[in-house]
Design an enzyme around this catalytic site. Structure first.
Site, mmCIF file in Angstrom:
data_model
loop_
_atom_site.group_PDB
_atom_site.id
_atom_site.type_symbol
_atom_site.label_atom_id
_atom_site.label_comp_id
_atom_site.label_asym_id
_atom_site.label_seq_id
_atom_site.Cartn_x
_atom_site.Cartn_y
_atom_site.Cartn_z
ATOM 1 N N ARG A 48 -8.397 29.691 -29.808
ATOM 2 C CA ARG A 48 -9.510 29.366 -30.629
ATOM 3 C C ARG A 48 -10.278 30.700 -30.945
ATOM 4 O O ARG A 48 -10.542 31.357 -29.955
ATOM 5 C CB ARG A 48 -10.361 28.610 -29.259
ATOM 6 C CG ARG A 48 -11.705 27.991 -29.884
ATOM 7 C CD ARG A 48 -12.290 27.163 -28.799
ATOM 8 N NE ARG A 48 -13.603 26.415 -29.373
ATOM 9 C CZ ARG A 48 -14.655 27.336 -29.209
ATOM 10 N NH1 ARG A 48 -14.858 28.255 -28.593
ATOM 11 N NH2 ARG A 48 -16.057 26.603 -29.840
ATOM 12 N N LYS A 54 -15.783 36.762 -26.265
ATOM 13 C CA LYS A 54 -16.610 36.547 -25.103
ATOM 14 C C LYS A 54 -17.006 37.599 -24.153
ATOM 15 O O LYS A 54 -16.269 38.743 -24.247
ATOM 16 C CB LYS A 54 -15.542 35.766 -24.132
ATOM 17 C CG LYS A 54 -15.421 34.126 -24.657
ATOM 18 C CD LYS A 54 -14.685 33.006 -23.816
ATOM 19 C CE LYS A 54 -15.003 31.793 -24.446
ATOM 20 N NZ LYS A 54 -14.267 30.733 -23.731
#
Ligand code: 9MG
Length: 261
Positions: free
Chosen positions: A238, A205
């Protein structure tokens, strides 16, 4: 939880012809690398990503779910904000709905989850993928996410979704500044009080580059967050880089096991 993004930029011939076989092959690789869940998504949830139509999302993900169901023994999760896509994927053999839009008002998605008995990832987001990074604002992000979980668990229960079906996710990067993300990561342990499994998505991210500098490789920091999360009581990570993440988690778990002895 291994990420399988079924979007044209991920598995196509460079043009508009998306190839389900390529996504299936990638998913099978993630299973070999040690994934315990596959998360199949056909619509990007990145900031300002363009929404895709229901028909297009169905066209992308359903053949992939159908092909994987007969070939893998692990649960398949459908990453979607659309009740109709969730329903079709569950009918095709998926057993978890990963819902980044759990902040919605309408209860159609929750009725699908209640009817099917599927697992449900209830993720916190402020706004929508189109608006969420414009000016995320909280008085106390940790308290507000806690309040969100308490309120959503009650509302899900009212819609017929049982507590056992629910997984909670603080939604790193979804309507959060770098500071909000760091505060949530530091407080992950406090979310165990809901006595539901916790999921964390930090893999690759952009907040990582906001902290460490533009151009920094994102994998090492993703692994650091995964280890910290496991040590804080998070059960599901995840991740894109499943092999590396599995090693980081196994090492963390081995150390934690010695700590408890
Ligand atoms: C689809 N997706 C992208 N990032 C995610 C995250 O952090 N959590 C969940 N549940 N889904 C995500």
């Amino acid at each position: 939880m291994g990420i399988v993004n079924v979007t044209p930029d991920s598995f196509s011939d460079g043009g508009k012809f998306f190839k389900p076989e390529a996504a299936v092959a990638h998913a099978l690789q993630l299973v070999e690398q040690g994934a315990d869940i596959l998360d199949i998504g056909g619509e990007s949830t990145r900031p300002q990503a363009q929404p895709v139509s229901e028909a297009e999302e169905l066209r992308r993900v359903i053949p992939v779910v159908e092909q994987l169901v007969g070939r893998v023994k692990i649960p398949i999760s459908i990453d979607t904000m659309k009740p109709a896509v969730a329903r079709a994927a569950l009918q095709a053999g998926a057993s978890i709905v990963n819902d980044v839009a759990a902040n919605r008002n309408d209860d159609a998605m929750w009725r699908v989850v209640a009817e099917s008995g599927a697992g449900y990832v209830c993720m916190h987001m402020q706004g929508t993928p189109q608006t969420m990074q414009k000016n995320p604002t909280y008085t106390n992000v940790v308290h507000e996410v806690e309040e969100f979980f308490a309120e959503r668990i009650a509302r899900l229960n009212a819609c017929g979704v049982l507590p056992d079906q629910i997984v909670l996710d603080v939604g790193i990067g979804f309507g959060k500044s770098l500071e909000h993300n760091l505060q949530l990561l530091a407080a992950l342990g406090s979310f165990t009080k809901f006595e539901r499994p916790l999921l964390l998505g930090v893999s690759r991210k952009s907040f990582i580059e906001k902290l460490l500098g533009t151009g920094t490789a994102r994998l090492p920091a993703s692994l650091a967050c995964a280890s910290l999360a496991v040590a804080s009581g998070v059960q599901i990570i995840r991740a894109h880089d499943v092999a590396e993440t599995v090693h980081a988690i196994r090492m963390t778990e081995a150390i934690l096991a010695r700590k408890k002895e």
